[in-house]
Design an enzyme around this catalytic site. Structure first.
Site, PDB file in Angstrom:
ATOM      1  N   CYS A  80      68.696  56.271  46.718  1.00 26.77           N
ATOM      2  CA  CYS A  80      68.586  55.670  48.045  1.00 26.77           C
ATOM      3  C   CYS A  80      68.901  56.696  49.131  1.00 26.77           C
ATOM      4  O   CYS A  80      69.613  57.675  48.912  1.00 26.77           O
ATOM      5  CB  CYS A  80      69.507  54.457  48.160  1.00 26.77           C
ATOM      6  SG  CYS A  80      71.235  54.849  48.437  1.00 26.77           S
ATOM      7  N   LEU A  81      68.373  56.451  50.316  1.00 25.00           N
ATOM      8  CA  LEU A  81      68.517  57.401  51.417  1.00 25.00           C
ATOM      9  C   LEU A  81      69.965  57.608  51.834  1.00 25.00           C
ATOM     10  O   LEU A  81      70.300  58.641  52.422  1.00 25.00           O
ATOM     11  CB  LEU A  81      67.695  56.926  52.616  1.00 25.00           C
ATOM     12  CG  LEU A  81      66.172  57.015  52.469  1.00 25.00           C
ATOM     13  CD1 LEU A  81      65.494  56.422  53.692  1.00 25.00           C
ATOM     14  CD2 LEU A  81      65.724  58.454  52.249  1.00 25.00           C
TER      15      LEU A  81
END
Length: 276
Positions: free
Chosen positions: A175-176
């Site tokens: 995930c970012l």
């Protein structure tokens, strides 16, 4: 145990479950789990993708395309980890709060639909890294078939290739929120800024990369063997201009290159030793 034997054991695990809901991100680990679950259980398996600002839109689209190609039923749910200050403050155990939100969302959904098991894509290698999210999943009764069978990341790719999954060599894409140093607050705007920067680089042809964000600085990580080519082939002034349009002030290149889990090198030794 051979690859064939591990695949057979993975298939047997799903036979024993009878019905299962897969926490499906579209990464190769959860995609392999979804594929085997579908092969064994058919429509008694359901893949569910959690949608939030930390998921790139193109990764969500990949998840949709891959699920459709496999044939497994696929649904999407919204998760709200960004509403939790324990998550957005970005402590070293941020992933614990992310996976807590994920499984607090998936478990009631699974039970309401008659799925006794929620399974994820954690592999055997993940158990030897600092992954506080694994503990959150365990606390909520989730199972990790790949880890249970002892399937490593490399073996995930081998089995996926054996099963003719065209995404067997897909680069890892966490995930970012993993792009920010621990302690720096995470906001939707920052996530979007990083996402736009990584999308820009991928459109230039660079696939296995990270854009780490620290304050106003973007730090580009590429595979070490690609760094020289990147410098020679890229119009650097154009790149800097683009990144500044995204909201960064400074743009740097990490000369060590991309290495998974690099942000964890700042953690205290006792945290790294107390792995899940």
């Amino acid at each position: 145990m051979t690859i064939d034997a591990k695949l057979e054991r993975l298939q047997a695990l799903f036979s024993e479950m009878d019905r299962a809901l897969i926490a499906y991100s579209g990464g190769i680990d959860s995609t392999l789990v979804a594929k085997v679950a579908w092969d064994v259980l058919g429509d008694r398996a359901l893949a569910v993708t959690a949608v939030s600002p930390s998921l790139l839109p193109e990764d969500l689209e990949d998840a949709r395309v891959q699920a459709a190609a496999i044939g497994i039923p696929h649904e999407e749910v919204q998760t709200h980890e960004m509403a939790n200050p324990n998550y957005t403050s970005n402590p070293v155990n941020r992933c614990y709060f992310c996976k807590s939100e994920l499984h607090d969302t998936l478990k009631p959904l699974a039970l309401s639909r008659g799925y006794p098991y929620v399974v994820d894509g954690v592999n055997a290698d993940d158990l030897h890294d600092y992954r506080p999210g694994i503990q959150a999943a365990k606390e909520r009764g989730a199972r990790s078939p790949l880890a249970e069978v002892g399937i490593s990341k490399a073996e995930v790719r081998q089995i996926a290739r054996h099963l003719a999954l065209p995404w067997w060599d897909k680069p890892a894409q966490p995930c970012l929120s993993s792009r920010f140093p621990y302690g720096e607050e995470i906001t939707v705007a920052k996530l979007q800024r990083v996402g736009r920067a990584e999308r820009y680089l991928r459109e230039l042809g660079w696939k296995n990369l990270r854009v780490r964000s620290e304050g106003d600085t973007a730090k580009i990580e590429l595979l070490p063997e690609q760094i020289k080519e990147f410098v020679l082939a890229t119009e650097l002034p154009d790149l800097v201009s683009a990144f500044q349009e995204f909201g960064f002030v400074y743009v740097t290149l990490d000369l060590e290159g991309y290495r998974s889990g690099k942000l964890n090198q700042v953690l205290a030794p006792e945290l790294l030793e107390a792995r899940t």
